[in-house]
Design a protein around this motif. Structure first.
Motif, PDB file in Angstrom:
ATOM      1  N   ARG A  15      24.118 -28.410 -11.453  1.00  0.00           N
ATOM      2  CA  ARG A  15      24.759 -29.694 -11.726  1.00  0.00           C
ATOM      3  C   ARG A  15      26.080 -29.423 -12.412  1.00  0.00           C
TER       4      ARG A  15
ATOM      5  N   GLU B  67      29.517 -27.321 -19.818  1.00  0.00           N
ATOM      6  CA  GLU B  67      30.231 -28.246 -18.931  1.00  0.00           C
ATOM      7  C   GLU B  67      31.666 -27.807 -18.706  1.00  0.00           C
TER       8      GLU B  67
ATOM      9  N   ALA C 129      31.433 -25.465 -15.789  1.00  0.00           N
ATOM     10  CA  ALA C 129      30.646 -25.878 -14.627  1.00  0.00           C
ATOM     11  C   ALA C 129      31.535 -26.155 -13.427  1.00  0.00           C
TER      12      ALA C 129
ATOM     13  N   SER D 298      25.464 -19.909 -22.284  1.00  0.00           N
ATOM     14  CA  SER D 298      26.145 -20.160 -21.015  1.00  0.00           C
ATOM     15  C   SER D 298      26.993 -18.968 -20.622  1.00  0.00           C
TER      16      SER D 298
ATOM     17  N   THR E 188      32.072 -32.385 -25.748  1.00  0.00           N
ATOM     18  CA  THR E 188      31.640 -31.791 -24.480  1.00  0.00           C
ATOM     19  C   THR E 188      30.886 -30.502 -24.751  1.00  0.00           C
TER      20      THR E 188
ATOM     21  N   ALA F  64      29.399 -31.804 -12.737  1.00  0.00           N
ATOM     22  CA  ALA F  64      29.724 -32.982 -13.535  1.00  0.00           C
ATOM     23  C   ALA F  64      28.653 -34.033 -13.298  1.00  0.00           C
ATOM     24  N   THR F  65      27.859 -34.311 -14.301  1.00  0.00           N
ATOM     25  CA  THR F  65      26.805 -35.314 -14.110  1.00  0.00           C
ATOM     26  C   THR F  65      26.869 -36.292 -15.271  1.00  0.00           C
TER      27      THR F  65
ATOM     28  N   GLU G 243      23.293 -27.117 -26.345  1.00  0.00           N
ATOM     29  CA  GLU G 243      23.696 -26.420 -25.116  1.00  0.00           C
ATOM     30  C   GLU G 243      24.649 -25.307 -25.528  1.00  0.00           C
TER      31      GLU G 243
ATOM     32  N   HIS H  49      22.740 -35.979 -20.037  1.00  0.00           N
ATOM     33  CA  HIS H  49      23.153 -35.416 -21.326  1.00  0.00           C
ATOM     34  C   HIS H  49      21.902 -34.904 -22.016  1.00  0.00           C
TER      35      HIS H  49
END
Lengths: 390, 359, 530
Positions: free
Chosen positions: B26, B259, B262, B121, B255, B28-29, B116, B32
């Motif tokens: 995913r 993300e 992503a 990441s 943010t 940009a979704t 997150e 959250h």
């Protein structure tokens, strides 16, 4: 220099060999220190500055400057520009050596180099752009290696193997361009995760695009630059075709570089506009950004165009050097200069002399291997058994 | 380059199958992540912190870290601003002249255990993971030492054992994962004499923090740092003064770090899918152009040759005809000459015989 | 030769590359400029010259002007205020070399020509002078911070001024007649300047800032010229914190006579009928209020009389009125956020050192029992219907106030243990020998003269609740450990564990009261190590 060795076959103590030899000795000593004393003994890296010269130069600059390979193969095989054929093998060789040395340099930088295969074999961090970089660089190194194998195969006389590999050329070229696009842009995308640490003039969601486009520029310029150097130091190795096509390559690649630089300039300006970062141009960092943008992007764009128009190969050659320098400066900016710009001066990074030493050592090793291969294998000439009907 | 239909279909099927192996990505979704349910956190309240450094001591003991240069009860250490290091997962900093009425304020720095995490990441061997209990853990058995996590962390927390030549590790607060998994308190929390550190479920901590602000509005800045910063962290902060005055960045945004990359990552499959098509197309077009060019050239050559031949032939015929005529003319002249020649001796003889007769 | 040239060229390239790399690194190493929080200059006389704002957007950054610096420099040259300030109506105007802001270029030219000319002249005389070039005045980055403290009249100052003017109020106090557009003096209507002069200058009313500077400084200046002692004429004299502290304070100021009552009821104001009619009368009991005592508690009248010197209830009616901006009497009296309300001011008093030890940990907006209302609301006036004169009412108010108990009740010493040994949680440290009685005596002693405190602490054992909280008043309050146990109990999220309860109870109180010893980080100061 090397003419003496080739001519007399005697004295190994040419100026190049002496200097290179000293550098290699220094490099070996530093290597020992690196692996016995750790990164603390050989670098100025800190908790605030985990990435230094070995990433900024050896990895980022190294990969950018080795992009001549995919650019030239794309030009010759995909776009069908046969007149640049003689630039192919030197470009592939430069590319292959470049990437191989990048991997070598990584062994110095990374804390546990023996674990470098882990992301492929043990556990994959697929959310990471570094994984992306690693996978594509590894695959591309393989592609370059295979693309390069016809050279030693010709040298060794393995005709069937050589002909088999040559059949794969098109596939390898396409694969190479795909992989190059991915890893060149991903190197830029590495910094997307740290907007709070990179100066707004250099940070942009378009970072991957910037790095990819500037890699094309670097590749084109490196081919011109490398052909200039080969023309001076390895002239005796070049056959007629190579000698004849030299200037064509300079003019053709210069023209291409001029166009791409213009495009790069435009997207960079768009990037500033998109982020509404105009006011930063008035600061000290802004002045430095303008030096990079105007002096090392706009200026070479113009000079290349002039050189091509006037068929001034000398101008193109010098512009190529300048452009390569510009790409180096850009990579330095993103990774070391504009990075951590918010920290006080006491926490900023400048490389340790040993880091510089290892980087010089690695480049020297590359030059030595390049010289070895060019002097013996069909890079600057066509092997008589395989004269292509080009 | 030709390929049989069978082969082509085979490749297509293989490619299609491979896409089913991956998990959903995913970019940009609108989703959250608000943390695993029942995950824990720690609330730091700087109105309660007295800067005693017992948390540093507790952390050091519980994690069996190397002894520091100065002992933990040496409060002169607070004269300098410090950051986490390979030997200290957490440090306390003192900030003077921010709350001049009541005295200096303190801040405890350690990993914020983001919901997150940027480090997780960024890690290309997945050495970092956000556990269900809330701690962001580090697996030193796979870490390659690339230090990208240190680049990624917006709070500048992870540190590296640069001194260690053979087995360097990334060092950061673990939220005492082994201890909290057993139901014990983290080392720092247990050591704090004033409960400046409160340990509870993150959702409860938010309630507690809000209640403290509600009850004593004049005591706190009305903001819970970490509630939304970088997508939310498990370590929350309450402060008597604006957070930037105690060295905490207020410009990090909400943010979450993953993300940020992503978008770039989502481009990879597109390039892998479309570039070969594009490049093959370019190749095909250039090959076709070449073919057309060479055909045109051939046609031009043949036509030119024909034309040349025809022209040559015509010239030849003309030349031959001319030669014929000239030959004829020459013959005529010769014949004429011969006739004249023949005629002349007769007259000469006649004249000669006349003279001879006379003598 | 070819090789030599190429060598040289190579060296040239290398040097250029090296230089550029080093320079670029050096630039990067520069780091960030220091933040303006570390301003090395903090001054009270900082004036920002941005008067051209009225003519549109400023083209250049505003100029920082240090007034005291200039007055001091001019004094050295034996020059006075008239060097820059023009006279108008027998007073010096506030603007620089002009009486009005006429036109953009005119004003700008005045500043430019006059300032720079003087600077040049001073520099020509080999003295330290100001800037003459654009960027030195119109600075992008301002590193000077203003430390200007607000200044105002208080009782002591007013007394000193009144004395100096022989109690002639008309020297300063005036009213304004709209029709004649003239100022006049009205006895009995004197009040603070701020009742008319507000934050901004209006049509016929200058701002308080201008009014104060025009009147006060002018008078001071003229008085000083007569070689008499007067107030300051420079910025720091009034606005610098240190100088403010040096202003002589008269401790026992005689009461300003303005026909104010001594003791009165705070109640709805209305006619006798209104008060006695059940439909319109106030339901809450009236509050007796000692105006004279409150005059002593405050430095000036305008702490409470923020709009005029009449009774609060004249604007703040029971159900709200336009004059009171619809703020009802209840809100005016009880608003915790306003200094002029009763509770608001009492709340602020709780922040005093001797009160804050306990009161800082009490939630301000906690629900209080209804009995606390009756501490103030003592009697229903509607009982006294009929012809109650003002005098009678006041006497009743006085009587009620006297009847109020104003003593902090504590338990007898016999009931207050001298030492309490806290040994419930011994781990690394030994037990704490708490000097319990000493603490109680200190706390009680701190507030024994404070009427406000005493009114509310009149129940025995109330002050014990500062520590012995959340339990009924008793000589045997429950042990801390009865409620405080393990920390982080999810059922009691706001209740600290026992160790934190002990520590924060003592430490917070010490911090609020400004007690230096024992230091919170000195563990063995309270309990010895084992």
């Amino acid at each position: 220099m090397s003419e003496d060795t080739a001519a007399t076959g005697k004295s190994y103590f040419t100026p190049f060999n002496i200097i290179a030899g000293l550098i290699v000795i220094m490099g070996l000593v530093l290597t020992v220190i690196r692996f016995t004393g750790g990164l603390a003994a050989t670098t100025n890296l800190s908790d605030y500055n985990p990435w230094g010269l070995w990433i900024g130069f050896d990895l980022l600059v190294g990969v950018a400057l080795a992009s001549g390979g995919y650019v030239t193969s794309a030009a010759v095989y995909l776009f069908g520009m046969k007149k640049y054929h003689s630039a192919l093998r030197p470009a592939i060789l430069t590319g292959f050596l470049g990437y191989a040395l990048v991997v070598l340099a990584l062994h110095y930088d990374v804390g546990r180099p023996l674990r470098l295969p882990y992301p492929f074999l043990v556990q994959q961090g697929t959310t990471s752009l570094l994984f992306e970089v690693g996978a594509c660089v590894a695959l591309y190194l393989t592609v370059l290696f295979v693309e390069f194998t016809p050279v030693p195969l010709e040298w060794l006389g393995f005709k069937r193997a050589r002909n088999l590999v040559v059949k794969l050329t098109l596939l390898l070229t396409i694969f190479g361009v795909v992989l190059s696009t991915l890893h060149q842009s991903s190197l830029g995308a590495l910094f997307l995760i740290a907007p709070s640490k990179l100066h707004p003039l250099w940070y942009s969601p378009y970072l991957p695009v910037y790095f990819f486009v500037s890699s094309i520029i670097a590749g084109l310029s490196m081919v011109i630059f490398e052909s200039t150097l080969s023309g001076r130091f390895f002239k005796h190795k070049m056959d007629e075709t190579h000698l004849a096509e030299k200037d064509t390559i300079a003019l053709g690649f210069g023209k291409a570089a001029s166009f791409v630089l213009a495009g790069y300039f435009i997207v960079k300006v768009i990037g500033i506009s998109a982020g509404n970062n105009w006011h930063f141009l008035q600061t000290g960092y802004g002045a430095w950004f303008l030096v990079e943008l105007l002096g090392f992007v706009a200026l070479p764009c113009f000079l290349y165009a002039v050189g091509v128009r006037d068929k001034n190969v000398t101008l193109i050659k010098w512009t190529a050097v300048w452009t390569v320098l510009g790409v180096v400066i850009n990579r330095f900016n993103v990774s070391m200069i504009a990075f951590n710009w918010h920290l006080p001066a006491s926490e900023r990074y400048f490389p340790h002399w040993m880091e510089i030493g290892i980087s010089v050592f690695i480049v020297t090793v590359g030059l030595i291997i390049f010289k070895f291969i060019v002097n013996r294998m069909p890079i600057l000439y066509e092997h008589p058994d395989y004269k292509s009907a080009h | 380059m030709s390929i049989s239909r069978r082969k082509f279909l085979g490749w297509l099927a293989a490619a299609g199958l491979s896409t089913s192996v991956t998990r959903t990505a995913r970019a940009a979704t609108t989703q959250h992540f608000t943390g695993y349910p029942d995950s824990v956190g720690v609330l730091f309240d700087n109105t309660r912190c007295i800067g005693c450094r017992k948390c540093e001591a507790g952390c050091n003991k519980v994690n069996e870290l190397a002894a520091p240069d100065q002992p933990f009860d040496d409060l002169a250490v607070l004269d300098n601003q410090r950051r986490t290091s390979a030997r200290s997962y957490t440090v306390v900093n003192r900030y003077d002249q921010v709350n001049y009425l009541k005295g200096p304020l303190y801040r405890k720095i350690q990993c914020n255990h983001c919901l997150e995490p940027a480090c997780a990441s960024a890690c290309f061997v997945r050495a970092f993971a956000k556990s269900k209990i809330g701690a962001v853990t580090y697996d030193e058995t796979v870490c390659v030492g690339c230090r990208y996590c240190m680049i990624a962390c917006p709070f500048e927390i992870p540190t590296y054992e640069y001194d260690n030549a053979i087995t360097p590790r990334v060092m950061k607060c673990t939220l005492c994962y082994p201890r909290i998994s057993k139901g014990l308190l983290p080392g720092c929390v247990e050591s704090c004499p004033t409960e400046a550190l409160t340990y509870a479920k993150r959702e409860d901590l938010l309630q507690i923090a809000r209640e403290r602000i509600r009850r004593f509005p004049q005591r706190y800045v009305d903001h819970i740092y970490g509630e939304h910063e970088m997508g939310g962290t498990s370590w929350l902060y309450l402060s008597a003064v604006p957070f930037r005055q105690i060295g905490m960045r207020e410009d990090l945004g909400v943010t979450p770090a993953p993300e940020l990359t992503a978008g770039a990552l989502s481009g990879v499959p597109i390039v892998v899918g479309m570039w070969p098509v594009l490049l093959t197309g370019i190749y095909a077009i250039s090959k076709r152009k070449e073919k057309l060019a060479s055909e045109e050239k051939e046609l031009a050559v043949t036509t030119a040759v024909e034309q040349a031949e025809a022209a040559a032939e015509a010239k030849l015929a003309e030349a031959l005809a001319q030669a014929d005529e000239e030959k004829k003319k020459a013959i005529d002249i010769e014949v004429q000459k011969a006739l004249e020649e023949a005629a002349r001796p007769e007259t000469e003889e006649a004249e000669k015989s006349e003279t001879e007769e006379d003598s | 030769m070819e090789k030599g040239k190429s060598g040289l060229r190579g060296a040239g390239i290398f040097v250029t590359v090296a230089m550029i790399s080093i320079l670029s690194m050096g630039l990067g190493v520069r780091g960030v400029p220091p933040s303006s929080d570390d301003a090395d200059k903090v001054r009270a006389d900082m004036i920002t010259i941005d008067y051209l704002k009225t003519f549109g957007k400023l083209e250049r950054p505003a100029v920082v002007f240090l007034h005291d610096k200039h007055t001091a420099a001019l004094e050295k040259q034996n020059k006075d205020c008239t060097t820059c300030h023009l006279s108008e109506n027998n007073r010096l105007g506030p603007k620089f070399k002009r009486l009005k802001d006429t036109h953009k270029t005119e004003v700008m030219d005045i500043f430019h020509t006059q300032c720079i000319a003087c600077h040049r002249e001073t520099a020509a005389n080999e003295e330290k002078s100001g800037p003459v070039s654009c960027g030195d005045c119109h600075k992008e980055e301002i590193t000077i911070r203003s430390s200007r403290q607000p200044m105002g009249m208080d009782k002591s100052l007013h007394y000193r001024h009144a004395k100096a003017h022989d109690n002639k109020c008309e020297k300063c106090h005036h009213e304004y007649n709209e029709q004649t557009q003239k100022l006049y003096y009205q006895q009995g209507k004197e009040g603070t300047c701020r009742y008319c002069h507000g934050k901004t200058t209006e049509e016929k009313k200058v701002s308080m800032r201008l009014a104060a500077h025009l009147s006060c400084i002018d008078c001071h200046r003229k008085t000083l010229e007569k070689n008499q002692s007067a107030g300051p004429v420079d910025c720091s004299g009034c606005h610098e914190l240190q100088e403010q502290k040096m202003i002589e304070v008269v401790q026992k100021v005689p009461r300003i006579k303005r026909n104010q009552p001594d003791i009165v009821f705070v109640k709805k104001i209305g006619s006798v009928d209104e008060i006695s009619n059940p439909k319109t009368q106030a339901r809450m009991k009236a509050v007796p209020f000692s105006h004279v005592a409150h005059e002593d508690y405050n430095d000036s009248c305008r702490v409470c009389h923020h709009a005029d010197l009449n009774a609060c209830a004249s604007c703040h009616t029971l159900t709200g009125s336009k004059e009171g901006e619809q703020i009802k009497l209840e809100q005016a009296m009880h608003n915790l956020n306003a200094e002029q309300s009763c509770l608001g001011c009492h709340q602020i008093n709780q922040q005093e050192k001797q009160c804050a030890g306990c009161h800082a940990s009490l939630e301000q907006r906690r629900k209080r029992g209804e009995e606390t209302c009756l501490t103030c609301h003592m009697t229903a006036l509607n009982e006294n219907t009929g012809n109650t004169s003002r005098a009678d009412e006041k006497a009743l108010a006085a009587k009620l106030l006297d009847s109020r108990v104003a003593v902090t009740a504590s338990y007898k010493d016999a009931d207050v243990p001298e030492k309490v040994v806290i040994d419930g949680l011994m781990n690394q440290y030994k037990a704490v020998d708490l000097p319990h009685r000493k603490i109680v005596h200190t706390l009680a002693g701190n507030i024994k003269d404070n009427k406000l405190a005493n009114y509310f602490h009149s129940d025995v054992g109330t002050i014990c609740q500062g520590c012995h909280h959340n339990s009924p008043l008793s000589t045997q309050p429950p042990k801390c450990a009865s409620c405080h146990g393990r920390p982080f109990d999810p059922d009691q999220p706001l209740r600290p564990g026992l160790m934190a309860a002990y520590h924060s109870q003592c430490m917070e109180c010490h911090k609020e009261m400004g007690i230096k010893k024992p230091v919170a980080t000195d563990c063995s100061g309270c309990h010895k190590e084992k």
